[in-house]
Design a protein around this motif. Structure first.
Motif, PDB file in Angstrom:
ATOM      1  N   UNK A 120      41.522-101.872  40.252  1.00  0.00           N
ATOM      2  CA  UNK A 120      41.859-102.791  41.352  1.00  0.00           C
ATOM      3  C   UNK A 120      40.872-103.950  41.494  1.00  0.00           C
ATOM      4  N   UNK A 121      40.334-104.419  40.391  1.00  0.00           N
ATOM      5  CA  UNK A 121      39.380-105.516  40.418  1.00  0.00           C
ATOM      6  C   UNK A 121      40.062-106.832  40.061  1.00  0.00           C
ATOM      7  N   UNK A 122      39.599-107.932  40.650  1.00  0.00           N
ATOM      8  CA  UNK A 122      40.185-109.229  40.298  1.00  0.00           C
ATOM      9  C   UNK A 122      39.851-109.599  38.860  1.00  0.00           C
ATOM     10  N   UNK A 123      40.749-110.304  38.224  1.00  0.00           N
ATOM     11  CA  UNK A 123      40.545-110.711  36.833  1.00  0.00           C
ATOM     12  C   UNK A 123      39.395-111.701  36.678  1.00  0.00           C
ATOM     13  N   UNK A 124      39.111-112.479  37.671  1.00  0.00           N
ATOM     14  CA  UNK A 124      38.102-113.534  37.540  1.00  0.00           C
ATOM     15  C   UNK A 124      36.669-113.034  37.632  1.00  0.00           C
ATOM     16  N   UNK A 125      36.417-111.792  37.998  1.00  0.00           N
ATOM     17  CA  UNK A 125      35.063-111.311  38.203  1.00  0.00           C
ATOM     18  C   UNK A 125      34.384-110.694  37.000  1.00  0.00           C
ATOM     19  N   UNK A 126      35.066-110.620  35.873  1.00  0.00           N
ATOM     20  CA  UNK A 126      34.504-109.967  34.694  1.00  0.00           C
ATOM     21  C   UNK A 126      33.512-110.890  33.995  1.00  0.00           C
ATOM     22  N   UNK A 127      32.411-110.301  33.475  1.00  0.00           N
ATOM     23  CA  UNK A 127      31.437-111.037  32.661  1.00  0.00           C
ATOM     24  C   UNK A 127      31.485-110.471  31.257  1.00  0.00           C
ATOM     25  N   UNK A 128      31.666-111.339  30.299  1.00  0.00           N
ATOM     26  CA  UNK A 128      31.760-110.926  28.902  1.00  0.00           C
ATOM     27  C   UNK A 128      30.372-110.789  28.295  1.00  0.00           C
ATOM     28  N   UNK A 129      30.193-109.774  27.472  1.00  0.00           N
ATOM     29  CA  UNK A 129      28.914-109.550  26.807  1.00  0.00           C
ATOM     30  C   UNK A 129      28.562-110.722  25.910  1.00  0.00           C
TER      31      UNK A 129
ATOM     32  N   UNK B 130      34.922-108.842  16.873  1.00  0.00           N
ATOM     33  CA  UNK B 130      33.594-108.296  17.143  1.00  0.00           C
ATOM     34  C   UNK B 130      33.608-107.389  18.358  1.00  0.00           C
ATOM     35  N   UNK B 131      32.425-107.037  18.829  1.00  0.00           N
ATOM     36  CA  UNK B 131      32.331-106.233  20.027  1.00  0.00           C
ATOM     37  C   UNK B 131      32.891-107.031  21.192  1.00  0.00           C
ATOM     38  N   UNK B 132      33.697-106.400  22.006  1.00  0.00           N
ATOM     39  CA  UNK B 132      34.396-107.125  23.071  1.00  0.00           C
ATOM     40  C   UNK B 132      34.249-106.393  24.397  1.00  0.00           C
ATOM     41  N   UNK B 133      33.052-106.376  24.924  1.00  0.00           N
ATOM     42  CA  UNK B 133      32.762-105.651  26.148  1.00  0.00           C
ATOM     43  C   UNK B 133      32.598-106.626  27.294  1.00  0.00           C
ATOM     44  N   UNK B 134      33.188-106.283  28.453  1.00  0.00           N
ATOM     45  CA  UNK B 134      32.961-107.059  29.653  1.00  0.00           C
ATOM     46  C   UNK B 134      32.725-106.105  30.820  1.00  0.00           C
ATOM     47  N   UNK B 135      32.000-106.586  31.820  1.00  0.00           N
ATOM     48  CA  UNK B 135      31.598-105.743  32.944  1.00  0.00           C
ATOM     49  C   UNK B 135      31.882-106.450  34.266  1.00  0.00           C
ATOM     50  N   UNK B 136      31.977-105.631  35.322  1.00  0.00           N
ATOM     51  CA  UNK B 136      32.149-106.157  36.673  1.00  0.00           C
ATOM     52  C   UNK B 136      31.696-105.085  37.659  1.00  0.00           C
ATOM     53  N   UNK B 137      31.052-105.503  38.749  1.00  0.00           N
ATOM     54  CA  UNK B 137      30.711-104.566  39.812  1.00  0.00           C
ATOM     55  C   UNK B 137      31.952-104.283  40.642  1.00  0.00           C
ATOM     56  N   UNK B 138      32.138-103.027  41.014  1.00  0.00           N
ATOM     57  CA  UNK B 138      33.279-102.651  41.843  1.00  0.00           C
ATOM     58  C   UNK B 138      32.913-102.803  43.314  1.00  0.00           C
ATOM     59  N   UNK B 139      33.912-102.702  44.165  1.00  0.00           N
ATOM     60  CA  UNK B 139      33.685-102.836  45.609  1.00  0.00           C
ATOM     61  C   UNK B 139      32.789-101.725  46.160  1.00  0.00           C
ATOM     62  N   UNK B 140      32.694-100.601  45.446  1.00  0.00           N
ATOM     63  CA  UNK B 140      31.858 -99.486  45.911  1.00  0.00           C
ATOM     64  C   UNK B 140      30.552 -99.342  45.135  1.00  0.00           C
ATOM     65  N   UNK B 141      30.149-100.400  44.406  1.00  0.00           N
ATOM     66  CA  UNK B 141      28.843-100.434  43.767  1.00  0.00           C
ATOM     67  C   UNK B 141      28.752 -99.830  42.380  1.00  0.00           C
TER      68      UNK B 141
ATOM     69  N   UNK C 232      29.652 -99.864  38.193  1.00  0.00           N
ATOM     70  CA  UNK C 232      29.793-100.871  37.154  1.00  0.00           C
ATOM     71  C   UNK C 232      31.016-100.514  36.318  1.00  0.00           C
ATOM     72  N   UNK C 233      32.001-101.397  36.302  1.00  0.00           N
ATOM     73  CA  UNK C 233      33.200-101.197  35.487  1.00  0.00           C
ATOM     74  C   UNK C 233      32.972-101.856  34.140  1.00  0.00           C
ATOM     75  N   UNK C 234      33.324-101.148  33.063  1.00  0.00           N
ATOM     76  CA  UNK C 234      33.130-101.634  31.697  1.00  0.00           C
ATOM     77  C   UNK C 234      34.459-101.538  30.975  1.00  0.00           C
ATOM     78  N   UNK C 235      34.891-102.633  30.360  1.00  0.00           N
ATOM     79  CA  UNK C 235      36.175-102.623  29.675  1.00  0.00           C
ATOM     80  C   UNK C 235      36.185-103.461  28.407  1.00  0.00           C
TER      81      UNK C 235
END
Length: 66
Positions: free
Chosen positions: A4-13, A21-32, A34-37
């Protein structure tokens, strides 16, 4: 949907590349957590980690590479 995270909040590695190549991005969730995708297949969802657990994992990977 990714935790349930907004698409605009992800940071790409900085190690991610545009040519399979490696394609990892992260975002902090509303409850603190770290989401990794996968930035190339966002439909896969994301894993979530406590910040301390993620830091420990990253530290271990860095030590193993060095």
């Amino acid at each position: 949907m990714r935790y349930d995270l907004p698409e605009r909040g992800w940071r790409k590695s900085s190690y991610s590349s545009g040519d399979a190549g490696e394609c990892v991005e992260v975002q902090l969730t509303h409850d603190g957590l770290l989401a990794v995708g996968d930035s190339k297949d966002r439909g896969l969802g994301a894993f979530t980690f406590a910040p301390a657990a993620w830091s420990s994992f990253v530290g271990s990977v860095r030590r193993d590479r060095g």
